[in-house]
Design an enzyme around this catalytic site. Structure first.
Site, PDB file in Angstrom:
ATOM      1  N   HIS A 184       0.834  -1.196   0.000  1.00  0.00           N
ATOM      2  CA  HIS A 184       0.000   0.000   0.000  1.00  0.00           C
ATOM      3  C   HIS A 184       0.871   1.250   0.000  1.00  0.00           C
ATOM      4  O   HIS A 184       1.723   1.409   0.865  1.00  0.00           O
ATOM      5  CB  HIS A 184      -0.906  -0.005   1.220  1.00  0.00           C
ATOM      6  CG  HIS A 184      -1.883   1.119   1.219  1.00  0.00           C
ATOM      7  ND1 HIS A 184      -3.125   1.020   0.667  1.00  0.00           N
ATOM      8  CD2 HIS A 184      -1.768   2.375   1.679  1.00  0.00           C
ATOM      9  CE1 HIS A 184      -3.745   2.176   0.803  1.00  0.00           C
ATOM     10  NE2 HIS A 184      -2.940   3.017   1.411  1.00  0.00           N
ATOM     11  N   ASP A 186       0.628   5.383  -0.071  1.00  0.00           N
ATOM     12  CA  ASP A 186      -0.178   6.602  -0.037  1.00  0.00           C
ATOM     13  C   ASP A 186       0.245   7.532  -1.169  1.00  0.00           C
ATOM     14  O   ASP A 186       1.435   7.829  -1.318  1.00  0.00           O
ATOM     15  CB  ASP A 186       0.001   7.329   1.297  1.00  0.00           C
ATOM     16  CG  ASP A 186      -0.771   6.658   2.415  1.00  0.00           C
ATOM     17  OD1 ASP A 186      -1.817   6.064   2.115  1.00  0.00           O
ATOM     18  OD2 ASP A 186      -0.347   6.724   3.575  1.00  0.00           O
ATOM     19  N   ASP A 305      -7.489   1.746   3.833  1.00  0.00           N
ATOM     20  CA  ASP A 305      -6.964   2.686   4.826  1.00  0.00           C
ATOM     21  C   ASP A 305      -7.771   3.966   4.958  1.00  0.00           C
ATOM     22  O   ASP A 305      -7.287   4.960   5.463  1.00  0.00           O
ATOM     23  CB  ASP A 305      -5.519   3.038   4.464  1.00  0.00           C
ATOM     24  CG  ASP A 305      -4.780   3.683   5.636  1.00  0.00           C
ATOM     25  OD1 ASP A 305      -4.933   3.207   6.770  1.00  0.00           O
ATOM     26  OD2 ASP A 305      -4.069   4.663   5.414  1.00  0.00           O
ATOM     27  N   HIS A 510      -7.116   9.807   0.422  1.00  0.00           N
ATOM     28  CA  HIS A 510      -7.573   9.732   1.814  1.00  0.00           C
ATOM     29  C   HIS A 510      -6.624  10.325   2.852  1.00  0.00           C
ATOM     30  O   HIS A 510      -6.918  10.227   4.055  1.00  0.00           O
ATOM     31  CB  HIS A 510      -7.913   8.278   2.178  1.00  0.00           C
ATOM     32  CG  HIS A 510      -6.742   7.348   2.182  1.00  0.00           C
ATOM     33  ND1 HIS A 510      -6.534   6.419   1.193  1.00  0.00           N
ATOM     34  CD2 HIS A 510      -5.720   7.211   3.044  1.00  0.00           C
ATOM     35  CE1 HIS A 510      -5.438   5.744   1.457  1.00  0.00           C
ATOM     36  NE2 HIS A 510      -4.919   6.205   2.586  1.00  0.00           N
TER      37      HIS A 510
END
Length: 816
Positions: A184, A186, A305, A510
């Protein structure tokens, strides 16, 4: 966020023939190895990736001298914070290269150590009541006795002992874990957008190298901050543009079924704050990209997330070809433990999606025995399903899975005493869960995260930019569509709109729209909003010029009139300001239409404004009547003719209140429930309420307050002719730290539920705190309104740029 380059000249000794040779690099900054002008390996110490394999068995025909380049970044895996993970970046921080070596890797010793690790973990973790723990312990002890570390010829006998344990198989009823690689990343968080591009390249090229040596490895690609192997459309596009050679390799492994694009959206957006149309565009842009680049759309929505999930998402997913959903974020709940890991999630229209939370409560596992046992023990749907997912790998640039993780799981694939572990795919897992779904429970409504409630309010300029740009793009598309319908010569600005939408969708990531990012990211986001406003205004003007060309001609009958357009699907009667003047007019404009204002409408009843002897001000327009005290607080709000007062006796609406905001840890993310105990009404008046417009088409009054030690607030309260609501134009110069400003509206309405606008609908939440589930929602999110109503009467609180809100008892509160 700069990078520096090292030129590395290597010469492998001929005596190392037949040996496995690695180039070892250890630095506290992230790095990338380049060979023959192509990226070949990411190096991140925190991701346990500190070597590049030059050869698995040096042959005489292989080059013994070669040249590499290493690009070293001036940031670590989690940015460059000063003294802490979520601290602001330190511009003076130094990064160190501590090791650069050419080494021989002893594969036999490595395999022996892996055997011992699994056996020792089984001995420690299976428990004294399990005979397998003793078998593992005694086998490990025998291996130590057999093995002479100075005599490699003893290693095979020691490994045979371990193999005997690992080869004892499970029964058919044993739980099966589907292991999927994950990284993952960001798209922005503790680093800016541009650094994410390098993080993606470092991680994905590392995954490609691992796949070349392990053809069974599968990797799900999306984005995030701890660990993942999923992709997202925006990140794919970045790699395609910056690293075309790597992108071609990714496409090849996608075709082989190992590199698996998941997600279905343009970015892993916030799950609460984007509008309904924005969420549709997230899916549209994401699914379109995956279809064009990889020949298929995503069947799983992957959002591990995000800080909560709107009750509208199941309907949007089903409408976009997705019927499966995966996340793990609700394991972060601060108050209540979510009761399921596998269930059907039902939205506000009854749409359902099969939902799975990894029972290990993580998207960054390491393939260890402890994690496998936790996955089985923690599973809240035992007996209903016998399969679950385990996501393994280092995220946020950590490079995803490692060889060590794979080798651990190979030893646990079907070993008595442990769950079965198989390298799998999201599709394979969900297909099995669908067959086992007859006994699954259903969760109706939102998946509310009981944490990070402050992200509904943090970074007010980002929240305002998002709402304004959503409105701008709506108006441009409406006007452009009407212009195309009217004129065959008008060119619909499809490419420009796609670029603007993608900028807006990127900012809905997010950690950007919620405001939980560093200042560099905020500056980038605000710059993108400015670009959307600038180009959007230009496109809107072009559409209007085409749509209303005849009306805008100097010789037209409309000359001297004001053209007013309505881009909303209902008729509107409002007071507006004539362009370029301060004069006001009352106009009525039909749905999706226009009106020419020559002679303004006369209101049935003009606005009356009166100042009372005590300094309070009363305003009335024939629809509503209000009374304001000298501090601008509402002491009365009535619907004319109803004889019903909306403000309780002795209470004040439009009451500003200041709270302490000192969360346990996540400063930009959280506001804790105990902040409610620190409420202080704002009562320091800088300028008392005075009439600013005396009535007619518009009446208004303004005042200003001191907030805390250093901040000020100015507000103008406006009542327009024929208008059924009161407007509050509020400007705050905010200079406080660890404070939280709200405005409160106690109302004379009794209801156990308040209604909040969400995407394409609304949601009811309790106004009481009967249970821990109710109490945990002390601060919630809404879109443009929240409403408290009883039979035949109610009061709504509207906003144009805020998201944080609450309704407790009879008090509506908006977080500023």
């Amino acid at each position: 966020w700069e990078t520096c380059w090292f030129k590395v000249e290597l010469s492998i000794p001929p005596a190392w023939a037949g040996r496995e040779v690695h180039f070892v690099w250890e630095s506290d900054g992230e790095a990338m190895v380049w060979r023959d002008a192509q990226p070949v390996q990411g190096l991140t110490k925190e991701g346990e990736k500190t070597s590049y394999i030059l050869t698995s068995s040096l042959k005489e025909t292989e080059p013994h001298s070669l040249m590499l380049y290493v690009e070293l970044a001036c940031n670590g895996l989690f940015g460059a914070g000063k003294g802490g993970l979520i601290a602001p970046p330190d511009p003076d921080r130094r990064f160190t290269l501590s090791k650069a070596e050419l080494v021989v890797f002893n594969r036999d010793v490595y395999e022996l150590l892996m055997d011992l690790e699994i056996l020792v973990d089984m001995a420690k973790l299976l428990g004294e009541e399990n005979q397998r723990s003793f078998q593992a312990l005694y086998t490990a002890n025998q291996m130590i006795n057999v093995c002479d570390v100075m005599d490699p010829s003893t290693f095979p006998a020691a490994r045979d002992l371990a193999a005997a344990i690992f080869s004892q198989r499970n029964g058919e009823s044993q739980h099966t874990i589907h292991a999927v690689g994950h990284c993952h990343i960001d798209s922005a968080w503790l680093w800016p957008y541009e650094e994410t591009i390098r993080k993606c390249a470092r991680s994905w090229v590392t995954v490609i190298r691992l796949m070349e040596r392990n053809p069974e490895l599968t990797f799900a690609c999306s984005q995030l901050r701890l660990i993942s192997v999923l992709l997202q459309a925006q990140q794919f596009e970045w790699v395609q543009s910056w690293y075309p050679g790597l992108y071609v390799q990714i496409q090849d492994f996608v075709a082989k079924g190992q590199f698996i694009p998941v997600g279905g959206t343009w970015v892993e957006m916030d799950g609460n704050l984007p509008s309904g149309e924005s969420m549709v565009r997230q899916f549209l842009q994401g699914q379109r990209f995956f279809q064009e680049q990889f020949g298929r759309i995503c069947s799983e929505f992957w959002l591990p997330d995000t800080f909560g999930y709107s009750a509208q998402l199941p309907q949007l997913m089903r409408g976009c070809g997705i019927k499966r959903f995966l996340t793990q974020k609700l394991s972060w709940n601060l108050v209540n433990t979510f009761p399921h890991h596998t269930f059907f999630w039902e939205g506000i229209d009854g749409s359902q999606v099969l939902t799975h939370f990894p029972p290990g409560d993580s998207y960054g596992m390491h393939g260890q025995v402890e994690e496998m046992l936790k996955t089985v023990k923690n599973n809240k749907d035992k007996g209903h399903v016998n399969h679950s997912i385990l996501l393994f790998g280092f995220g946020d640039g950590g490079g995803g899975p490692t060889q060590k993780m794979l080798d651990r799981m190979k030893r646990m694939s079907d070993t008595d005493g442990l769950p079965k572990v198989q390298i799998s795919t999201p599709d394979r897992l969900f297909s099995i869960l669908e067959k086992e779904s007859s006994q699954l429970h259903t969760w109706v409504g939102e998946l509310f995260l009981e944490l990070h409630n402050g992200t509904y309010t943090t970074q007010a300029q980002i929240k305002k930019g998002n709402r304004e740009c959503e409105r701008i793009l709506h108006d441009v598309e409406v006007l452009s569509a009407l212009a195309v319908a009217q004129s065959s010569t008008f060119q619909y600005p499809a490419s420009q709109l796609q670029r603007l939408w993608r900028l807006l969708l990127l900012n809905q990531f997010h950690d950007v729209l919620p405001g939980s990012c560093i200042q560099l990211v905020v500056e980038d986001a605000l710059r993108y909003y400015t670009e959307i406003r600038r180009v959007g205004a230009q496109l809107q003007e072009e559409a209007v010029q085409s749509l209303c060309r005849e009306l805008l001609q100097p010789e037209a009958e409309s000359a001297g009139s004001t053209l007013v357009l309505n881009t909303l699907p209902w008729e509107r009667t409002e007071v507006i300001s004539r362009a370029g003047t301060d004069s006001l007019v009352l106009v009525t404009v039909p749905s999706m239409g226009y009106a020419l204002v020559r002679e303004p409408l006369l209101p049935i009843q003009p606005v009356a404004v009166r100042k009372q002897e005590d300094g309070s001000i009363a305003m009335e327009n024939g629809v509503i009547a209000v009374c304001l005290d000298t501090m601008g607080r509402l002491t009365s709000l009535q619907l004319v003719g109803s004889e019903r007062e909306s403000v309780p006796d002795g209470c004040y609406a439009n009451q500003f209140a200041l709270f302490d905001d000192v969360p346990l840890y996540w400063d930009a993310w959280d506001v804790m429930d105990y902040h409610l105990e620190t409420r202080k009404p704002v009562t320091t008046l800088l300028k008392p309420l005075e009439i600013t417009l005396a009535g007619g088409l518009r009446g208004s009054a303004s005042f200003s307050l001191q907030i805390g030690k250093s901040s000020t607030l100015r507000q103008e309260i406006i009542l327009d002719a024929a208008c059924p609501y009161l407007r509050f134009l509020t400007q705050v110069e905010w200079k406080e730290a660890h404070k939280f400003l709200k405005v409160e509206f106690p109302v004379k309405v009794r209801s156990t539920n308040a209604t909040y606008e969400i995407q394409f609908g609304h949601l009811q939440r309790p106004t009481h705190w009967n249970t821990s589930w109710d109490w945990a929602r002390f601060e919630v999110w809404t879109h443009k309104w929240l409403d408290l109503s009883e039979h035949g009467f109610g009061v709504a609180l509207l906003n144009d740029c805020k998201y944080g809100a609450s309704a407790h008892g009879n008090v509506l509160s908006l977080s500023l």
